[in-house]
Design a protein around this motif. Structure first.
Motif, PDB file in Angstrom:
ATOM      1  N   ASP A  40      -3.185   2.177   3.908  1.00  0.00           N
ATOM      2  CA  ASP A  40      -2.234   2.243   5.027  1.00  0.00           C
ATOM      3  C   ASP A  40      -1.556   0.887   5.244  1.00  0.00           C
ATOM      4  O   ASP A  40      -0.338   0.814   5.460  1.00  0.00           O
ATOM      5  CB  ASP A  40      -2.949   2.662   6.317  1.00  0.00           C
ATOM      6  CG  ASP A  40      -3.408   4.106   6.295  1.00  0.00           C
ATOM      7  OD1 ASP A  40      -2.889   4.895   5.467  1.00  0.00           O
ATOM      8  OD2 ASP A  40      -4.300   4.457   7.093  1.00  0.00           O
ATOM      9  N   GLU A  66       0.878   0.157   2.426  1.00  0.00           N
ATOM     10  CA  GLU A  66       2.099   0.939   2.603  1.00  0.00           C
ATOM     11  C   GLU A  66       3.006   0.297   3.649  1.00  0.00           C
ATOM     12  O   GLU A  66       4.210   0.114   3.425  1.00  0.00           O
ATOM     13  CB  GLU A  66       1.753   2.371   3.013  1.00  0.00           C
ATOM     14  CG  GLU A  66       2.923   3.215   3.478  1.00  0.00           C
ATOM     15  CD  GLU A  66       4.011   3.378   2.422  1.00  0.00           C
ATOM     16  OE1 GLU A  66       5.186   3.553   2.807  1.00  0.00           O
ATOM     17  OE2 GLU A  66       3.703   3.330   1.218  1.00  0.00           O
ATOM     18  N   GLN A 105      -2.997   6.019  -7.597  1.00  0.00           N
ATOM     19  CA  GLN A 105      -2.848   6.415  -8.998  1.00  0.00           C
ATOM     20  C   GLN A 105      -4.075   5.964  -9.789  1.00  0.00           C
ATOM     21  O   GLN A 105      -4.430   4.792  -9.760  1.00  0.00           O
ATOM     22  CB  GLN A 105      -1.597   5.767  -9.603  1.00  0.00           C
ATOM     23  CG  GLN A 105      -0.296   6.077  -8.897  1.00  0.00           C
ATOM     24  CD  GLN A 105       0.859   5.314  -9.506  1.00  0.00           C
ATOM     25  OE1 GLN A 105       0.929   5.115 -10.725  1.00  0.00           O
ATOM     26  NE2 GLN A 105       1.786   4.857  -8.663  1.00  0.00           N
ATOM     27  N   ARG A 130      -2.820   9.123  -2.493  1.00  0.00           N
ATOM     28  CA  ARG A 130      -1.751   8.160  -2.727  1.00  0.00           C
ATOM     29  C   ARG A 130      -2.076   7.183  -3.850  1.00  0.00           C
ATOM     30  O   ARG A 130      -1.209   6.425  -4.295  1.00  0.00           O
ATOM     31  CB  ARG A 130      -1.458   7.388  -1.433  1.00  0.00           C
ATOM     32  CG  ARG A 130      -0.933   8.260  -0.302  1.00  0.00           C
ATOM     33  CD  ARG A 130      -0.908   7.501   1.017  1.00  0.00           C
ATOM     34  NE  ARG A 130      -2.253   7.230   1.515  1.00  0.00           N
ATOM     35  CZ  ARG A 130      -2.508   6.534   2.632  1.00  0.00           C
ATOM     36  NH1 ARG A 130      -1.514   6.041   3.344  1.00  0.00           N
ATOM     37  NH2 ARG A 130      -3.754   6.330   3.015  1.00  0.00           N
ATOM     38  N   VAL A 149       1.165   1.962  -4.923  1.00  0.00           N
ATOM     39  CA  VAL A 149       2.474   1.330  -4.808  1.00  0.00           C
ATOM     40  C   VAL A 149       3.144   1.846  -3.540  1.00  0.00           C
ATOM     41  O   VAL A 149       3.371   3.054  -3.395  1.00  0.00           O
ATOM     42  CB  VAL A 149       3.354   1.628  -6.035  1.00  0.00           C
ATOM     43  CG1 VAL A 149       4.704   0.939  -5.900  1.00  0.00           C
ATOM     44  CG2 VAL A 149       2.652   1.189  -7.316  1.00  0.00           C
ATOM     45  N   SER A 150       3.428   0.952  -2.616  1.00  0.00           N
ATOM     46  CA  SER A 150       4.076   1.345  -1.372  1.00  0.00           C
ATOM     47  C   SER A 150       5.408   2.023  -1.641  1.00  0.00           C
ATOM     48  O   SER A 150       6.120   1.689  -2.599  1.00  0.00           O
ATOM     49  CB  SER A 150       4.292   0.110  -0.493  1.00  0.00           C
ATOM     50  OG  SER A 150       5.127   0.415   0.624  1.00  0.00           O
ATOM     51  N   SER A 151       5.770   2.958  -0.785  1.00  0.00           N
ATOM     52  CA  SER A 151       7.068   3.634  -0.909  1.00  0.00           C
ATOM     53  C   SER A 151       8.223   2.674  -0.668  1.00  0.00           C
ATOM     54  O   SER A 151       9.380   2.984  -0.990  1.00  0.00           O
ATOM     55  CB  SER A 151       7.144   4.797   0.093  1.00  0.00           C
ATOM     56  OG  SER A 151       7.078   4.317   1.426  1.00  0.00           O
ATOM     57  N   LYS A 152       7.914   1.487  -0.148  1.00  0.00           N
ATOM     58  CA  LYS A 152       8.949   0.489   0.111  1.00  0.00           C
ATOM     59  C   LYS A 152       9.270  -0.353  -1.117  1.00  0.00           C
ATOM     60  O   LYS A 152      10.226  -1.134  -1.098  1.00  0.00           O
ATOM     61  CB  LYS A 152       8.511  -0.428   1.257  1.00  0.00           C
ATOM     62  CG  LYS A 152       8.288   0.304   2.576  1.00  0.00           C
ATOM     63  CD  LYS A 152       7.813  -0.644   3.666  1.00  0.00           C
ATOM     64  CE  LYS A 152       7.570   0.092   4.974  1.00  0.00           C
ATOM     65  NZ  LYS A 152       7.121  -0.823   6.054  1.00  0.00           N
ATOM     66  N   ARG A 158      10.761  -1.408  -4.553  1.00  0.00           N
ATOM     67  CA  ARG A 158      11.951  -1.058  -5.323  1.00  0.00           C
ATOM     68  C   ARG A 158      11.942  -1.832  -6.644  1.00  0.00           C
ATOM     69  O   ARG A 158      11.569  -3.002  -6.684  1.00  0.00           O
ATOM     70  CB  ARG A 158      13.226  -1.395  -4.540  1.00  0.00           C
ATOM     71  CG  ARG A 158      13.357  -0.643  -3.221  1.00  0.00           C
ATOM     72  CD  ARG A 158      13.660   0.827  -3.462  1.00  0.00           C
ATOM     73  NE  ARG A 158      13.808   1.560  -2.202  1.00  0.00           N
ATOM     74  CZ  ARG A 158      12.824   2.214  -1.604  1.00  0.00           C
ATOM     75  NH1 ARG A 158      11.606   2.199  -2.135  1.00  0.00           N
ATOM     76  NH2 ARG A 158      13.026   2.870  -0.481  1.00  0.00           N
ATOM     77  N   LYS A 159      12.369  -1.172  -7.695  1.00  0.00           N
ATOM     78  CA  LYS A 159      12.355  -1.800  -9.017  1.00  0.00           C
ATOM     79  C   LYS A 159      13.190  -3.071  -9.068  1.00  0.00           C
ATOM     80  O   LYS A 159      12.879  -4.006  -9.805  1.00  0.00           O
ATOM     81  CB  LYS A 159      12.874  -0.806 -10.057  1.00  0.00           C
ATOM     82  CG  LYS A 159      11.903   0.304 -10.397  1.00  0.00           C
ATOM     83  CD  LYS A 159      10.832  -0.168 -11.366  1.00  0.00           C
ATOM     84  CE  LYS A 159       9.976   0.985 -11.855  1.00  0.00           C
ATOM     85  NZ  LYS A 159       8.954   0.541 -12.824  1.00  0.00           N
ATOM     86  N   GLY A 172       4.571  -2.984   2.358  1.00  0.00           N
ATOM     87  CA  GLY A 172       5.363  -2.947   1.137  1.00  0.00           C
ATOM     88  C   GLY A 172       4.668  -3.564  -0.063  1.00  0.00           C
ATOM     89  O   GLY A 172       5.316  -4.112  -0.954  1.00  0.00           O
TER      90      GLY A 172
END
Length: 330
Positions: A110, A113, A58, A56, A77-80, A82-83, A116
């Motif tokens: 963890d 994630e 980068q 996960r 970068v958490s999947s939560k 948003r740009k 956020g």
């Protein structure tokens, strides 16, 4: 001439035996895990060097114009995130001899994630830069002679481990860690004379790169670090207080308490985590910072980990650090 051949044959046999012995010893060593994200087995107290990289994370580089070099850094970068929405960010700083992957532990990822977060791990120019903080004085940067060992506190600590403004108990012993604990020292004669300045600049440059790429919440940006990175955390918190909502130093190799510096950031929430079996950075160091914060009526939390050594505390209290950060914003 005929007498030399038996000697030659003997030497060849000895060489062949030595080679076989080396192969046998190597076969007994544990293999490096090939699975991304699998944690490496570490000797007690070792928080140095790169960690197996979680899939996960980068792995990136950026061009550092100051020295015309490409320097690596790690980013999660958490999947939560948003740009079009502000996201909290944690900057996490490695210890001496570590790299940009050292602090990217699976439990930290963890937690990032779930919360956020953007989790950023700079190199700090190289593994020995101290992120701008002054290195300890003495032989190879070892703790000063007046740095006390892990003696019991002068007053009995509170019986809880994470209550605000209270010290946790010093109990339950564990085997002390080795000397290579990612703590103070490690000067390299090939390092540039302005290494600490470069380390600080490179760290700040990476932070700005991420801030430009993402919509980072300036009111929820935090800094944490271990050992050398813990000293860097305290240094950066004092020097750039407007950047951080809170700071957390794990076994900080900051042997000189900056009382005057702390007096300039009286409202900065700070957490200190320290293992009571730390033989690299004595708990007296963490306690001294806590005493200074207490005298200034600062908002702090201190966790003294029973049986914790210099390296194990990197992962053991990440949840407490993330919970501490979640409580504070600017």
């Amino acid at each position: 001439m005929g007498r030399r051949f038996p000697v030659l044959r003997l030497l060849l046999r000895v060489g062949a035996f030595a080679a076989c012995l080396q192969l046998a010893v190597a076969a007994q060593q544990p293999a490096v895990p090939a699975t991304a994200g699998a944690p490496a087995a570490q000797a007690p107290g070792r928080g140095r060097g790169p960690q197996p990289v979680d899939s996960r994370v980068q792995l990136r580089t950026h061009h550092f114009a100051e020295t015309n070099e490409d320097i690596p850094y790690a980013l999660f970068v958490s999947s939560k995130v948003r740009k079009d929405q502000k996201a909290p960010m944690i900057v996490t700083l490695h210890g001496l001899g570590g790299t940009h992957t050292t602090m990217m532990r699976p439990n930290a990822i963890d937690l990032a994630e779930a919360g956020g977060y953007i989790l950023l791990a700079p190199m700090g120019y190289n593994p020995r830069g101290w992120f701008g903080a002054p290195a300890p004085q003495g032989r190879r940067g070892a703790p000063p002679a007046n740095a006390a060992p892990n003696a019991a506190p002068s007053t009995p600590p509170a019986p809880t481990q994470a209550a605000p403004n209270q010290a946790a108990p010093n109990q339950t012993a564990a085997a002390p860690q080795g000397r290579r604990g990612g703590g103070p020292g490690g000067a390299n004669p090939n390092d540039p004379p302005n290494l600490r300045e470069l380390s600080e600049k490179e760290t700040l440059q990476v932070i700005e790169l991420v801030r430009k790429e993402f919509t980072v919440d300036d009111k929820r940006t935090y800094v944490m670090g271990h050992s050398m990175g813990g000293a860097g955390t305290l240094y950066l918190a004092i020097k750039y207080p407007d950047r951080w909502a809170a700071a957390a130093a794990i076994a900080p190799a900051a042997f000189r308490v900056e009382k005057e510096g702390l007096s300039r950031i009286p409202k900065m929430p700070i957490m200190i985590v320290h293992g009571d079996m730390d033989t690299v950075v004595p708990t007296s160091v963490g306690r001294a910072w806590v005493d200074a914060m207490k005298a200034l009526n600062m908002n702090y939390e201190y966790i003294e980990v029973p049986g914790g050594d210099h390296g194990s505390v990197i992962s053991s209290h990440q949840a407490d650090i993330f919970a501490f950060f979640a409580k504070h914003s600017r």
